[in-house]
Design a protein around this motif. Structure first.
Motif, PDB file in Angstrom:
ATOM      1  N   ARG A 119      13.345 -56.957 108.554  1.00  7.95           N
ATOM      2  CA  ARG A 119      13.897 -56.353 107.218  1.00  7.95           C
ATOM      3  C   ARG A 119      14.653 -57.685 106.619  1.00  7.95           C
ATOM      4  O   ARG A 119      15.160 -57.151 105.793  1.00  7.95           O
ATOM      5  N   TRP A 120      15.067 -58.064 107.673  1.00 11.09           N
ATOM      6  CA  TRP A 120      15.242 -59.668 107.510  1.00 11.09           C
ATOM      7  C   TRP A 120      14.657 -59.690 106.144  1.00 11.09           C
ATOM      8  O   TRP A 120      15.230 -60.649 104.738  1.00 11.09           O
ATOM      9  N   GLN A 121      13.292 -59.535 105.746  1.00 12.28           N
ATOM     10  CA  GLN A 121      12.704 -59.983 103.853  1.00 12.28           C
ATOM     11  C   GLN A 121      13.310 -58.844 102.892  1.00 12.28           C
ATOM     12  O   GLN A 121      13.642 -59.702 101.950  1.00 12.28           O
ATOM     13  N   LYS A 122      14.528 -57.880 103.275  1.00  7.65           N
ATOM     14  CA  LYS A 122      15.125 -57.097 102.150  1.00  7.65           C
ATOM     15  C   LYS A 122      16.179 -57.392 102.141  1.00  7.65           C
ATOM     16  O   LYS A 122      16.911 -56.674 100.976  1.00  7.65           O
ATOM     17  N   ASN A 123      16.996 -58.562 102.602  1.00  8.51           N
ATOM     18  CA  ASN A 123      18.009 -58.934 102.903  1.00  8.51           C
ATOM     19  C   ASN A 123      18.607 -59.950 102.084  1.00  8.51           C
ATOM     20  O   ASN A 123      17.866 -61.139 102.067  1.00  8.51           O
ATOM     21  N   GLU A 124      19.134 -59.310 100.598  1.00 10.23           N
ATOM     22  CA  GLU A 124      19.181 -60.195  99.419  1.00 10.23           C
ATOM     23  C   GLU A 124      21.015 -61.461 100.189  1.00 10.23           C
ATOM     24  O   GLU A 124      20.334 -62.347  99.458  1.00 10.23           O
ATOM     25  N   GLU A 125      21.181 -61.547 101.037  1.00 10.94           N
ATOM     26  CA  GLU A 125      21.949 -62.580 101.482  1.00 10.94           C
ATOM     27  C   GLU A 125      21.273 -63.798 102.410  1.00 10.94           C
ATOM     28  O   GLU A 125      21.431 -64.758 101.998  1.00 10.94           O
ATOM     29  N   ILE A 126      19.930 -63.036 102.803  1.00  8.05           N
ATOM     30  CA  ILE A 126      19.474 -63.966 103.746  1.00  8.05           C
ATOM     31  C   ILE A 126      18.523 -64.941 102.586  1.00  8.05           C
ATOM     32  O   ILE A 126      18.264 -66.058 102.604  1.00  8.05           O
ATOM     33  N   ASN A 127      17.834 -63.572 101.659  1.00  9.89           N
ATOM     34  CA  ASN A 127      17.130 -64.433 100.701  1.00  9.89           C
ATOM     35  C   ASN A 127      18.179 -65.673  99.489  1.00  9.89           C
ATOM     36  O   ASN A 127      17.206 -66.546  99.137  1.00  9.89           O
ATOM     37  N   GLU A 128      19.589 -65.294  99.698  1.00 14.68           N
ATOM     38  CA  GLU A 128      19.851 -65.808  98.891  1.00 14.68           C
ATOM     39  C   GLU A 128      20.174 -67.194  99.414  1.00 14.68           C
ATOM     40  O   GLU A 128      20.366 -68.333  98.825  1.00 14.68           O
ATOM     41  N   ILE A 129      20.398 -67.301 100.356  1.00 10.93           N
ATOM     42  CA  ILE A 129      20.779 -68.439 101.632  1.00 10.93           C
ATOM     43  C   ILE A 129      19.431 -69.613 101.658  1.00 10.93           C
ATOM     44  O   ILE A 129      19.566 -70.556 101.522  1.00 10.93           O
ATOM     45  N   ILE A 130      17.542 -68.704 102.100  1.00 11.10           N
ATOM     46  CA  ILE A 130      16.793 -69.983 101.571  1.00 11.10           C
ATOM     47  C   ILE A 130      16.667 -70.154 100.166  1.00 11.10           C
ATOM     48  O   ILE A 130      16.053 -71.666 100.210  1.00 11.10           O
ATOM     49  N   LYS A 131      16.604 -69.798  99.110  1.00 13.69           N
ATOM     50  CA  LYS A 131      16.575 -70.592  97.665  1.00 13.69           C
ATOM     51  C   LYS A 131      17.659 -71.512  97.834  1.00 13.69           C
ATOM     52  O   LYS A 131      17.168 -72.804  97.847  1.00 13.69           O
TER      53      LYS A 131
END
Length: 152
Positions: A140-152
């Motif tokens: 479910r990390w794939q839908k987590n906005e915080e994680i996706n933002e830090i990956i960018k």
């Protein structure tokens, strides 16, 4: 000491910080990805939340990963006192008090506590100083906005 006895001891000493021993299947999958996709030489690995070192016990059996420097961060003194491998250099005991940028390694591995996987993932990705990062976290990390933002 068996895993069940170790878990009982952790609970008895009020040091249960969500210890999830990393399975052989997880380690085998990681090694397969590293061997097939990345041809980097791995000479140092940091396991964040290393527990009793069971990740290294399994990881270092494979030929390409036998001769690595092993570093760990672990909070539980029960687990630290029961390390399977005495060659693991413990570089910290409280994840949140560590600055990861000064711990340069080839690979960072973590099987974080599931109740804190978002916080751990964000810190590891933003501060980690390594060629690769491997995390055992819910899909479910794939839908987590915080994680996706830090990956960018």
């Amino acid at each position: 000491m068996t895993t069940s006895i170790l878990i009982k001891k952790i609970k008895d000493e009020n040091q249960d910080f969500e210890f999830y021993p990393t399975t052989t299947e997880i380690v085998n999958d990681l090694q397969k990805v590293l061997n097939e996709r990345y041809f980097d030489k791995y000479s140092s690995v940091l396991d964040i939340g290393c527990g009793n070192g069971c990740f290294f016990d399994k990881f270092c059996k494979e030929e390409n990963f036998k001769k690595i420097e092993k570093f760990g961060i672990e909070k539980s003194t029960v687990l630290l006192n029961n390390l399977l491998d005495k060659d693991i250099s413990i570089v910290g005991t409280d994840f949140y008090e560590q600055n990861l940028i000064d711990k340069k390694v080839d690979l960072i591995f973590s099987n974080p506590p599931y109740s804190e996987y978002v916080q751990w993932t964000k810190k590891i990705i933003s501060e980690g100083n390594s060629k690769r990062i491997a995390l055992v976290i819910p899909s479910r990390w794939q839908k987590n906005e915080e994680i996706n933002e830090i990956i960018k």
